[in-house]
Scaffold this motif. Structure first.
Motif, PDB file in Angstrom:
ATOM      1  N   SER A   1       0.831  -1.192   0.000  1.00 50.37           N
ATOM      2  CA  SER A   1       0.000   0.000   0.000  1.00 50.37           C
ATOM      3  C   SER A   1       0.876   1.255   0.000  1.00 50.37           C
ATOM      4  O   SER A   1       0.661   2.199  -0.757  1.00 50.37           O
ATOM      5  N   ALA A   2       1.886   1.226   0.859  1.00 50.65           N
ATOM      6  CA  ALA A   2       2.752   2.401   0.982  1.00 50.65           C
ATOM      7  C   ALA A   2       3.567   2.647  -0.297  1.00 50.65           C
ATOM      8  O   ALA A   2       3.651   3.766  -0.796  1.00 50.65           O
ATOM      9  N   ILE A   3       4.150   1.573  -0.827  1.00 48.63           N
ATOM     10  CA  ILE A   3       5.007   1.717  -2.009  1.00 48.63           C
ATOM     11  C   ILE A   3       4.124   1.816  -3.241  1.00 48.63           C
ATOM     12  O   ILE A   3       3.386   0.889  -3.551  1.00 48.63           O
ATOM     13  N   GLY A   4       4.175   2.962  -3.903  1.00 43.86           N
ATOM     14  CA  GLY A   4       3.281   3.139  -5.048  1.00 43.86           C
ATOM     15  C   GLY A   4       3.795   4.212  -5.970  1.00 43.86           C
ATOM     16  O   GLY A   4       5.001   4.501  -6.015  1.00 43.86           O
ATOM     17  N   LEU A   5       2.874   4.841  -6.680  1.00 52.69           N
ATOM     18  CA  LEU A   5       3.259   5.923  -7.585  1.00 52.69           C
ATOM     19  C   LEU A   5       4.008   6.989  -6.801  1.00 52.69           C
ATOM     20  O   LEU A   5       4.887   7.658  -7.324  1.00 52.69           O
ATOM     21  N   GLY A   6       3.651   7.138  -5.530  1.00 51.43           N
ATOM     22  CA  GLY A   6       4.310   8.126  -4.678  1.00 51.43           C
ATOM     23  C   GLY A   6       5.816   7.911  -4.620  1.00 51.43           C
ATOM     24  O   GLY A   6       6.591   8.868  -4.639  1.00 51.43           O
ATOM     25  N   ASN A   7       6.241   6.654  -4.563  1.00 51.32           N
ATOM     26  CA  ASN A   7       7.677   6.373  -4.438  1.00 51.32           C
ATOM     27  C   ASN A   7       8.410   6.481  -5.768  1.00 51.32           C
ATOM     28  O   ASN A   7       9.532   6.946  -5.827  1.00 51.32           O
TER      29      ASN A   7
ATOM     30  N   PHE B   1      -7.877   9.723  -9.364  1.00 51.88           N
ATOM     31  CA  PHE B   1      -6.768  10.216 -10.198  1.00 51.88           C
ATOM     32  C   PHE B   1      -5.613   9.221 -10.250  1.00 51.88           C
ATOM     33  O   PHE B   1      -4.875   9.146 -11.216  1.00 51.88           O
ATOM     34  N   TYR B   2      -5.509   8.408  -9.192  1.00 52.67           N
ATOM     35  CA  TYR B   2      -4.439   7.415  -9.131  1.00 52.67           C
ATOM     36  C   TYR B   2      -4.573   6.417 -10.281  1.00 52.67           C
ATOM     37  O   TYR B   2      -3.599   6.055 -10.939  1.00 52.67           O
ATOM     38  N   ALA B   3      -5.836   5.992 -10.518  1.00 50.78           N
ATOM     39  CA  ALA B   3      -6.074   4.992 -11.564  1.00 50.78           C
ATOM     40  C   ALA B   3      -5.761   5.553 -12.952  1.00 50.78           C
ATOM     41  O   ALA B   3      -5.447   4.793 -13.866  1.00 50.78           O
TER      42      ALA B   3
ATOM     43  N   PHE C   1       3.276  11.793   4.257  1.00 54.72           N
ATOM     44  CA  PHE C   1       1.928  11.299   4.488  1.00 54.72           C
ATOM     45  C   PHE C   1       1.399  10.465   3.356  1.00 54.72           C
ATOM     46  O   PHE C   1       0.868   9.372   3.536  1.00 54.72           O
ATOM     47  N   PHE C   2       1.535  11.017   2.155  1.00 55.62           N
ATOM     48  CA  PHE C   2       1.003  10.331   0.989  1.00 55.62           C
ATOM     49  C   PHE C   2       1.715   8.999   0.800  1.00 55.62           C
ATOM     50  O   PHE C   2       1.092   7.962   0.597  1.00 55.62           O
ATOM     51  N   THR C   3       3.037   9.019   0.902  1.00 53.52           N
ATOM     52  CA  THR C   3       3.794   7.814   0.596  1.00 53.52           C
ATOM     53  C   THR C   3       3.553   6.714   1.623  1.00 53.52           C
ATOM     54  O   THR C   3       3.654   5.539   1.304  1.00 53.52           O
ATOM     55  N   LEU C   4       3.223   7.075   2.857  1.00 56.80           N
ATOM     56  CA  LEU C   4       2.956   6.031   3.850  1.00 56.80           C
ATOM     57  C   LEU C   4       1.465   5.684   3.923  1.00 56.80           C
ATOM     58  O   LEU C   4       1.035   4.987   4.834  1.00 56.80           O
ATOM     59  N   SER C   5       0.686   6.134   2.961  1.00 59.61           N
ATOM     60  CA  SER C   5      -0.762   5.849   2.912  1.00 59.61           C
ATOM     61  C   SER C   5      -1.462   6.268   4.201  1.00 59.61           C
ATOM     62  O   SER C   5      -2.344   5.567   4.694  1.00 59.61           O
ATOM     63  N   LEU C   6      -1.048   7.411   4.769  1.00 64.56           N
ATOM     64  CA  LEU C   6      -1.617   7.811   6.058  1.00 64.56           C
ATOM     65  C   LEU C   6      -2.777   8.780   5.911  1.00 64.56           C
ATOM     66  O   LEU C   6      -2.892   9.471   4.899  1.00 64.56           O
TER      67      LEU C   6
HETATM   68  N1  PHE Z   1       1.120   5.358  -0.595  1.00 63.42           N
HETATM   69  C1  PHE Z   1       0.693   5.338  -1.948  1.00 63.42           C
HETATM   70  C2  PHE Z   1       1.828   5.807  -2.845  1.00 63.42           C
HETATM   71  O1  PHE Z   1       2.876   6.158  -2.389  1.00 63.42           O
HETATM   72  C3  PHE Z   1      -0.537   6.158  -2.182  1.00 63.42           C
HETATM   73  C4  PHE Z   1      -1.646   5.941  -1.213  1.00 63.42           C
HETATM   74  C5  PHE Z   1      -2.111   6.976  -0.424  1.00 63.42           C
HETATM   75  C6  PHE Z   1      -2.216   4.666  -1.079  1.00 63.42           C
HETATM   76  C7  PHE Z   1      -3.117   6.766   0.511  1.00 63.42           C
HETATM   77  C8  PHE Z   1      -3.224   4.448  -0.153  1.00 63.42           C
HETATM   78  C9  PHE Z   1      -3.655   5.496   0.642  1.00 63.42           C
HETATM   79  O2  PHE Z   1       1.711   5.816  -4.040  1.00 63.42           O
END
Ligand code: PHE
Length: 464
Positions: free
Chosen positions: A24-30, A106-108, A228-233
């Motif tokens: 969940s944490a590791i995503g487009l954000g990283n 927007f993520y999708a 915050f975003f990157t840790l899905s918080l």
């Molecule tokens: N953490 C995800 C990312 O880094 C994005 C995300 C935010 C996922 C909030 C779930 C909840 O890409």
């Protein structure tokens, strides 16, 4: 512990939870956002501040969120409801469910681009991109195509729904156990490729030699917001995943793992990307287009670029998928727990609904490009509302709830379950956590929040 009357699914193992939550944490954000914001904010100095934010705010809030979920064994709305009679707190959970839809919308779209770029790499479309302009024109021609943009977004949503449909253990946990190792292996291959290119040192220097004068107050706020975003918080994703955890597992060590893996992957992605960007003489500060416009040019210039381009977009898509499933799961757990829907029905109905909400964002790059709300397209509005309002506000309220409303003795009793050893042997860790969640987190998050909604600017103006 408060038990749900329906049998609630649980993770099969501690490692299953750690991998799903890291997914969940590791995503487009990283992989997409972190490298370009580091690039825009001067590299190493920014990374230094980011690491501090992760350690003193990110980690403590992850612990708090997972703890709320594990204690109540509920979705975010139910979790607050179980611990407080006031409707206001339940609405913080409700805000999380809404944030799930908004972020997914927007993520999708970006994840859909990534999926589409796997196909483009296989087709060898990047072969004649000798300069960034060609690559930019190509990117714009794809995103301005409604069918391409909406089609790949739909495909990505369908993949996300497929995994969530299969359930917590058979879908999310199994999917994470397969996808996360693949992600790490691909990333290591890409990092080694980048580091063995001639001229890679410049990329490393950019990432690891701080230029302090490039660091502004603004970059500090960007770093904190990104933590915050990157840790899905802040929207209940960690809470929901925590709600499938048993009280035998140690939340402290699991959270350290999640935060460590998320940070490590962001840094490795940064190394893989900047070594190759510098070695091929491209611009490191290209902004959001760094991945989709600069990298395809890089791939035409590095030996083996064809294979590496496929691997890269596969990596990005996997990373996005393991995050998107957590966003959808927040919504699904709410409908399953509170509205007593069957999981399958919830996934089909709400997944489709999330897709529909995403359509205007996908159309923001073509037919709806000129439709603006407060000067922003649908896509930018969704990103702004989620990243600058819902997540920081959610995170602020969640840390206030854990530290000041729930009752700290009860909090400690719950935290101790599975972590007895830490309590006995290293009480200073517990005291440090207490201080961070009680004081640091609420104060620092408030500053970011006021800044993101523009209030901080107004206040500063008053003093000038
Ligand atoms: N953490 C995800 C990312 O880094 C994005 C995300 C935010 C996922 C909030 C779930 C909840 O890409």
């Amino acid at each position: 512990m408060i038990q749900n009357s329906n049998a609630r699914e649980q993770w099969g193992s501690k490692i299953g939870f750690v991998l799903a939550a890291s997914g969940s944490a590791i995503g487009l954000g990283n992989i997409w956002k972190f490298p370009y914001i580091a690039g825009e904010n001067g590299g190493a100095a920014f990374i230094f501040v980011y690491l501090i934010c992760i350690a003193i705010i990110g980690l403590p809030v992850v612990v708090g969120e997972v703890l709320l979920g594990r204690t109540t064994q509920r979705n975010p709305v139910g979790a607050f409801r179980a611990l407080s009679k006031s409707k206001i707190w339940a609405s913080v959970g409700g805000m999380g469910v809404i944030a799930g839809f908004v972020i997914l919308s927007f993520y999708a779209v970006v994840a859909g681009w990534s999926t589409g770029y796997i196909i483009e790499s296989i087709r060898g479309s990047f072969f004649n991109f000798d300069e960034t302009l060609t690559s930019e024109v190509y990117f714009n021609s794809l995103t301005s195509n409604v069918y391409w943009n909406v089609g790949f977004m739909m495909l990505f949503m369908a993949l996300t729904m497929g995994i969530v449909y299969a359930g917590v253990q058979k879908g999310i946990e199994r999917g994470s156990k397969i996808m996360m190792p693949i992600l790490i292996v691909i990333l290591l291959i890409l990092m080694i490729r980048g580091m063995t290119l001639s001229g890679a040192e410049e990329g490393l220097a950019f990432l690891f030699n701080p230029e302090w004068d490039k660091l502004t107050g603004q970059s500090v706020l960007v770093a904190l917001g990104h933590a915050f975003f990157t840790l899905s918080l802040g929207m209940g994703a960690m809470m929901t995943y925590g709600s499938y955890m048993s009280s035998k597992d140690n939340i402290l060590s699991s959270s350290v793992w999640i935060v460590f893996l998320d940070t490590l992957i962001a840094l490795i992605a940064g190394i893989a990307i900047f070594t190759s960007v510098f070695a091929t003489g491209q611009n490191p500060a290209a902004g959001p287009g760094l991945i989709f416009q600069t990298l395809p040019v890089v791939f035409t210039k590095v030996p083996g670029g064809f294979i590496f381009s496929i691997l890269f977009f596969l990596l990005l898509t996997i990373a996005a998928l393991t995050s998107a499933i957590s966003l959808l799961e927040v919504v699904i757990s709410y409908f399953v727990d509170e509205k007593k829907w069957k999981r399958h029905r919830a996934v089909l109905v709400m997944g489709f609904f999330a897709f529909l909400i995403g359509v205007p964002s996908a159309l923001s790059f073509n037919i709806l490009a000129d439709v603006k709300l407060f000067g922003l397209t649908f896509f930018d509005t969704a990103d702004f509302v989620a990243s600058n309002i819902l997540l920081p506000l959610g995170g602020l309220l969640i840390s206030i709830f854990v530290a000041w409303v729930w009752g700290f003795d009860k909090v400690l009793v719950e935290l101790k379950k599975g972590a007895e050893k830490v309590f006995d042997e290293s009480p200073f860790i517990i005291n440090a956590w207490k201080m961070f969640i009680k004081y640091f987190a609420p104060v620092l998050i408030s500053i970011v929040f006021l800044h993101s909604i523009g209030v901080l600017g107004l206040i500063l103006d008053l003093f000038n």
